[in-house]
Design a protein around this motif. Structure first.
Motif, mmCIF file in Angstrom:
data_model
loop_
_atom_site.group_PDB
_atom_site.id
_atom_site.type_symbol
_atom_site.label_atom_id
_atom_site.label_comp_id
_atom_site.label_asym_id
_atom_site.label_seq_id
_atom_site.Cartn_x
_atom_site.Cartn_y
_atom_site.Cartn_z
ATOM 1 N N MET A 194 -70.450 52.030 11.650
ATOM 2 C CA MET A 194 -69.271 52.102 12.504
ATOM 3 C C MET A 194 -69.518 52.912 13.773
ATOM 4 O O MET A 194 -69.010 52.582 14.846
ATOM 5 C CB MET A 194 -68.107 52.719 11.720
ATOM 6 C CG MET A 194 -67.674 51.930 10.510
ATOM 7 S SD MET A 194 -66.449 52.845 9.530
ATOM 8 C CE MET A 194 -66.354 51.808 8.058
ATOM 9 N N GLU B 80 -71.507 50.736 16.298
ATOM 10 C CA GLU B 80 -70.677 49.698 16.906
ATOM 11 C C GLU B 80 -69.626 50.295 17.840
ATOM 12 O O GLU B 80 -69.317 49.722 18.893
ATOM 13 C CB GLU B 80 -70.010 48.854 15.823
ATOM 14 C CG GLU B 80 -70.974 48.101 14.926
ATOM 15 C CD GLU B 80 -71.757 47.017 15.663
ATOM 16 O OE1 GLU B 80 -71.403 46.669 16.807
ATOM 17 O OE2 GLU B 80 -72.743 46.504 15.090
ATOM 18 N N THR B 81 -69.085 51.438 17.481
ATOM 19 C CA THR B 81 -68.113 52.100 18.346
ATOM 20 C C THR B 81 -68.754 52.514 19.662
ATOM 21 O O THR B 81 -68.172 52.330 20.738
ATOM 22 C CB THR B 81 -67.515 53.331 17.637
ATOM 23 O OG1 THR B 81 -66.828 52.912 16.454
ATOM 24 C CG2 THR B 81 -66.541 54.072 18.541
ATOM 25 N N ASN C 219 -66.886 60.248 13.009
ATOM 26 C CA ASN C 219 -67.200 59.091 12.174
ATOM 27 C C ASN C 219 -68.187 59.407 11.053
ATOM 28 O O ASN C 219 -68.206 58.708 10.044
ATOM 29 C CB ASN C 219 -67.772 57.970 13.061
ATOM 30 C CG ASN C 219 -68.431 56.889 12.252
ATOM 31 O OD1 ASN C 219 -67.782 56.085 11.594
ATOM 32 N ND2 ASN C 219 -69.769 56.868 12.277
ATOM 33 N N VAL D 156 -62.406 58.996 11.345
ATOM 34 C CA VAL D 156 -62.498 57.928 10.353
ATOM 35 C C VAL D 156 -62.346 58.571 8.978
ATOM 36 O O VAL D 156 -63.252 59.240 8.489
ATOM 37 C CB VAL D 156 -63.833 57.167 10.468
ATOM 38 C CG1 VAL D 156 -63.911 56.081 9.391
ATOM 39 C CG2 VAL D 156 -63.977 56.552 11.861
ATOM 40 N N PRO E 13 -60.332 53.027 6.775
ATOM 41 C CA PRO E 13 -60.938 51.755 6.367
ATOM 42 C C PRO E 13 -60.864 51.565 4.857
ATOM 43 O O PRO E 13 -60.963 52.524 4.083
ATOM 44 C CB PRO E 13 -62.394 51.889 6.825
ATOM 45 C CG PRO E 13 -62.420 53.082 7.734
ATOM 46 C CD PRO E 13 -61.331 53.970 7.242
ATOM 47 N N THR F 112 -71.116 49.169 4.976
ATOM 48 C CA THR F 112 -71.876 50.152 5.735
ATOM 49 C C THR F 112 -73.004 50.694 4.854
ATOM 50 O O THR F 112 -73.004 50.486 3.630
ATOM 51 C CB THR F 112 -70.973 51.323 6.184
ATOM 52 O OG1 THR F 112 -70.511 52.026 5.010
ATOM 53 C CG2 THR F 112 -69.781 50.810 6.984
ATOM 54 N N PRO G 169 -68.544 46.893 10.090
ATOM 55 C CA PRO G 169 -68.496 48.036 11.003
ATOM 56 C C PRO G 169 -67.843 47.726 12.346
ATOM 57 O O PRO G 169 -67.086 48.543 12.879
ATOM 58 C CB PRO G 169 -69.980 48.400 11.168
ATOM 59 C CG PRO G 169 -70.602 47.995 9.878
ATOM 60 C CD PRO G 169 -69.886 46.734 9.470
ATOM 61 N N VAL H 28 -63.946 48.023 12.374
ATOM 62 C CA VAL H 28 -63.417 49.379 12.535
ATOM 63 C C VAL H 28 -63.624 49.848 13.974
ATOM 64 O O VAL H 28 -62.757 50.496 14.571
ATOM 65 C CB VAL H 28 -64.083 50.341 11.538
ATOM 66 C CG1 VAL H 28 -63.585 51.772 11.742
ATOM 67 C CG2 VAL H 28 -63.811 49.888 10.106
ATOM 68 N N ALA H 29 -64.776 49.508 14.536
ATOM 69 C CA ALA H 29 -65.050 49.886 15.924
ATOM 70 C C ALA H 29 -64.027 49.272 16.877
ATOM 71 O O ALA H 29 -63.597 49.918 17.840
ATOM 72 C CB ALA H 29 -66.463 49.460 16.312
#
Length: 262
Positions: free
Chosen positions: A17, A20-21, A89, A140, A186, A191, A212, A215-216
């Motif tokens: 996550m 990707e965020t 995160n 998160v 989440p 993950t 992931p 969530v991002a």
């Protein structure tokens, strides 16, 4: 890059996550500071961000250590100025899930990463955010905060509940000083942390889990909305719910002493 560009500090940015965020926020022109334990993994994410035209700074650190947090803040301020967005995160779970035999050291380690580190990072960025009357802190958490069970384990559920409570405290206390405190919960997500479960889910079981990037995308939405709007709490869960009864039974006995199982 303009001087008005915002800066986001993202923990656990080397995979999942966090990775990707970082990529999504960087595409929106936000400068990303990548935190994690493994410098090589962070460097690879930073290269990917830069390859897409973004700006990234990769800093290996142990966020449970106050001196590491201070070092990261000093470096970030020197490179980019104050932090506008903090994304907590990073997460960790124990190998023993049942509190009957959960080692104290594992309990402390899980709370250090999932709860104490969030407090330390928040405390470090609050003066700048409150001083300027604006800022966003995203944490998160997990649905284990509201429905704890043996999949995540006793320590993980307690830590995620604690951090959810802390974020609600920040929201209630500082919202009128311009701070947005946002909690993301989440559900079961595909993950790397799943690989540490008592029974890691098979590849086909992971297909319907939250990914992931899902969530991002939720974090990106919360962060990029106008500052006048706060998405205080977001649940991001799989549409389909799988049968976890077998996993729960296996998790019940992980780490049990010889002869404990009837």
């Amino acid at each position: 890059m303009t001087t008005s560009a915002k800066t986001a500090l993202i923990t656990g940015a080397g995979s999942g996550m966090g990775l990707e965020t970082a990529r999504l926020l960087a595409r929106d022109g936000i400068r990303v500071v990548l935190l994690g334990r493994r410098q090589q993994a962070l460097d690879e994410v930073a290269d990917a961000v830069r390859g897409e035209g973004g700006t990234a700074l990769a800093l290996a650190a142990d966020i449970t250590r106050a001196e590491d947090v201070d070092r990261v803040l000093e470096r970030t301020r020197a490179e980019f100025g104050p932090i506008d967005i903090l994304v907590n995160n990073a997460g960790s779970s124990s190998s023993v899930l049942n509190p009957q035999w959960l080692p104290h050291e594992e309990w402390r380690q899980v709370l250090d990463v999932n709860l104490t580190a969030v407090f330390q990072l928040t405390q470090a960025v609050l003066p700048d955010m409150l001083g300027r009357g604006t800022g966003t802190i995203v944490t998160v958490s997990s649905l284990a905060a509201v429905n704890p069970n043996l999949l995540g384990g006793a320590a993980y559920g307690a830590a995620k509940a604690g951090v959810r409570n802390f974020m609600t405290f920040l929201h209630n206390t500082f919202r009128n000083q311009g701070l947005r405190a946002i909690t993301v919960l989440p559900g079961e997500a595909d993950t790397p942390i799943l690989d540490n479960r008592a029974r890691p889910p098979a590849a086909e079981e992971r297909l319907n889990m939250v990914q992931p990037v899902d969530v991002a995308e939720a974090i990106r939405l919360a962060v990029t909305l106008p500052q006048r709007v706060v998405l205080q709490e977001m649940i991001v869960a799989p549409t389909r719910q799988r049968d976890t009864s077998g996993d729960l039974e296996i998790s019940r006995w992980a780490g049990a002493p010889a002869g404990a199982r009837p």
